[in-house]
Design an enzyme around this catalytic site. Structure first.
Site, short mmCIF file in Angstrom:
data_model
loop_
_atom_site.label_atom_id
_atom_site.label_comp_id
_atom_site.label_asym_id
_atom_site.label_seq_id
_atom_site.Cartn_x
_atom_site.Cartn_y
_atom_site.Cartn_z
CG ASP A 1 -2.09 0.96 1.09
OD1 ASP A 1 -2.43 1.32 -0.05
OD2 ASP A 1 -2.65 1.36 2.13
N GLY B 1 -0.10 5.48 -4.37
CA GLY B 1 -0.69 6.76 -4.76
C GLY B 1 -0.10 7.91 -3.96
NE ARG B 2 -1.55 6.61 1.28
CZ ARG B 2 -1.42 5.72 2.24
NH1 ARG B 2 -1.08 6.11 3.46
NH2 ARG B 2 -1.62 4.43 2.02
CD1 TRP B 3 7.31 6.85 -2.75
CD2 TRP B 3 6.70 6.99 -4.91
NE1 TRP B 3 8.46 6.94 -3.51
CE2 TRP B 3 8.10 7.03 -4.83
CE3 TRP B 3 6.09 7.06 -6.16
CZ2 TRP B 3 8.91 7.14 -5.97
CZ3 TRP B 3 6.88 7.18 -7.30
CH2 TRP B 3 8.28 7.21 -7.19
NE ARG C 1 -4.52 6.88 -6.86
CZ ARG C 1 -4.36 6.52 -5.57
NH1 ARG C 1 -4.13 7.46 -4.67
NH2 ARG C 1 -4.45 5.27 -5.20
CG HIS D 1 -0.52 2.11 -9.24
ND1 HIS D 1 -0.69 1.77 -7.93
CD2 HIS D 1 -1.62 2.85 -9.58
CE1 HIS D 1 -1.84 2.27 -7.48
NE2 HIS D 1 -2.40 2.95 -8.46
CB SER E 1 -8.79 -5.36 -2.83
OG SER E 1 -9.45 -4.12 -3.04
CB THR E 2 -13.21 -7.94 -4.38
OG1 THR E 2 -13.07 -7.89 -2.96
CG2 THR E 2 -12.88 -9.32 -4.88
CD1 TRP F 1 -13.26 -5.07 -8.71
CD2 TRP F 1 -12.66 -4.38 -10.76
NE1 TRP F 1 -12.64 -6.12 -9.35
CE2 TRP F 1 -12.26 -5.73 -10.61
CE3 TRP F 1 -12.38 -3.73 -11.97
CZ2 TRP F 1 -11.61 -6.44 -11.62
CZ3 TRP F 1 -11.73 -4.45 -12.97
CH2 TRP F 1 -11.35 -5.78 -12.79
CG LEU G 1 9.43 -17.11 -3.64
CD1 LEU G 1 9.30 -17.12 -2.11
CD2 LEU G 1 9.91 -15.73 -4.11
NE ARG H 1 -2.65 -1.41 4.61
CZ ARG H 1 -3.91 -1.46 4.22
NH1 ARG H 1 -4.71 -2.39 4.69
NH2 ARG H 1 -4.40 -0.58 3.35
C1 IPE Z 1 -5.36 -2.68 -0.01
O1 IPE Z 1 -5.08 -1.34 -0.21
C2 IPE Z 1 -5.40 -3.40 -1.32
C3 IPE Z 1 -4.11 -3.61 -1.99
C4 IPE Z 1 -2.95 -3.25 -1.52
C5 IPE Z 1 -4.17 -4.27 -3.25
P1 IPE Z 1 -6.22 -0.24 -0.36
O2 IPE Z 1 -5.54 1.04 -0.61
O3 IPE Z 1 -7.23 -0.69 -1.35
O4 IPE Z 1 -6.90 -0.28 1.09
P2 IPE Z 1 -7.82 0.78 1.82
O5 IPE Z 1 -8.87 1.22 0.84
O6 IPE Z 1 -6.93 1.91 2.24
O7 IPE Z 1 -8.37 0.04 2.99
C1 IPE Z 2 -1.61 0.21 -3.33
O1 IPE Z 2 -1.41 1.57 -3.36
C2 IPE Z 2 -1.92 -0.37 -4.69
C3 IPE Z 2 -3.30 -0.80 -4.83
C4 IPE Z 2 -4.23 -0.77 -3.92
C5 IPE Z 2 -3.68 -1.31 -6.14
P1 IPE Z 2 -2.61 2.59 -3.35
O2 IPE Z 2 -3.02 2.86 -4.75
O3 IPE Z 2 -3.72 2.14 -2.48
O4 IPE Z 2 -1.91 3.87 -2.76
P2 IPE Z 2 -2.49 4.86 -1.66
O5 IPE Z 2 -2.91 4.02 -0.50
O6 IPE Z 2 -3.66 5.57 -2.29
O7 IPE Z 2 -1.36 5.75 -1.35
MG MG Z 3 -4.14 2.39 -0.53
#
Ligand code: IPE
Ligand code: IPE
Ligand code: MG
Length: 255
Positions: free
Chosen positions: A34, A37-39, A47, A51, A79-80, A83, A145, A202
């Site tokens: 996770d 996007g913030r990075w 964003r 990725h 994650s589900t 979307w 692995l 995490r």
């Molecule tokens: C969890 O991150 C899902 C993945 C890392 C793929 P999210 O960014 O979707 O989680 P929330 O929305 O902050 O809980």
């Molecule tokens: C995790 O990073 C990647 C996915 C959930 C696909 P995020 O995209 O959730 O990044 P933040 O949490 O918005 O910074």
């Molecule tokens: Mg996130």
């Protein structure tokens, strides 16, 4: 010249590894990647650049895991619930597996890595499934692995599907309620055949599970870091392992 660099690199590795015990390496490490996007936001970038950069961290984590003798590395990639994001971002994320594999698959094959996927493939675009299937089939006989990508994975959906199957089988007389045990549930989850994670990492500073492996994480050790996923490297991985090795797992008993 290359040899010199290689031996310097090996020396650097020797320096980090001795603080870790070879006897207590987690067999299965799961990572909620996770903070992409913030990075990117912090750097004034879109964003998707987060990725894209995060892909390199996947490679670093896989190499670090392999080096220390981790057997299973599960990476939460989509994650589900993801979307719900804007279509452009989702489309970009759906392209990443093929991009990652186009760059890394040959090296992963050389390193004897076996690619695995869990999640709900029925909602994924055909190009994403095709890339994953190719990687899975080309690494099928590898014995190193297991790199398990959680792609369109949601723990509640996984559990609901297993329970629905049990209900149908019981109603049809194929399954007796006595056989509907924890072992039956284990063997009908997406992780069937894979041991529960010993360690969950995490990144990105949030302290939650976000619908990830709710059943399987019952007794996993949890390690959270503020580091954003694109910055996650080998040293962070080993920091998590070192912390894991300092913990005492009791499973409800006495140590
Ligand atoms: C969890 O991150 C899902 C993945 C890392 C793929 P999210 O960014 O979707 O989680 P929330 O929305 O902050 O809980
Ligand atoms: C995790 O990073 C990647 C996915 C959930 C696909 P995020 O995209 O959730 O990044 P933040 O949490 O918005 O910074
Ligand atoms: Mg996130």
């Amino acid at each position: 010249m290359i040899k010199v660099f290689q031996s310097l690199w090996n020396k650097k590795q020797e320096k980090t590894l001795p603080s870790l015990s070879k006897d207590n390496v987690p067999s299965h490490v799961a990572i909620i990647m996770d903070g992409n996007g913030r990075w990117a936001n912090r750097r004034g970038l879109p964003r998707i650049v987060g990725h894209q950069t995060g892909m390199k961290a996947v490679k670093r984590a896989a190499i670090a895991a392999d080096e220390i003798g981790v057997k299973y590395l599960t990476m939460y990639a989509f994650s589900t619930e993801n979307w719900k994001r804007p279509k452009d971002e989702v489309d970009f994320l759906m392209r990443l597996p093929e991009e990652f594999l186009a760059i890394e698959l040959e090296e992963l094959i050389e390193k004897n890595v076996r690619i695995h996927m869990m999640g709900h493939p029925e909602d994924l675009p055909p190009h994403t499934i095709a890339a994953m299937e190719e990687a899975i089939s080309r690494t099928r006989n590898n014995t190193g692995l297991v790199l398990n990508f959680a792609l369109n994975y949601g723990s509640r959906r996984e559990l609901k599907e297993a329970f629905r199957k049990a209900a149908e089988d019981i109603a049809a007389g194929r399954l007796s309620p006595e056989v509907f045990t924890e072992e039956w549930i284990d063997s009908h989850l997406q992780t069937s055949g894979i041991p529960d994670p010993d360690l969950l990492i995490r990144t990105g500073g949030e302290l939650r599970l976000s619908n990830f492996m709710l059943w399987q994480l019952a007794y996993s050790e949890l390690w959270f870091t503020d580091i954003y996923w694109p910055e996650f490297g080998r040293d962070h991985f080993y920091q998590a392992i070192a912390e894991y090795q300092r913990r005492t797992r009791r499973y409800g008993g006495l140590s």
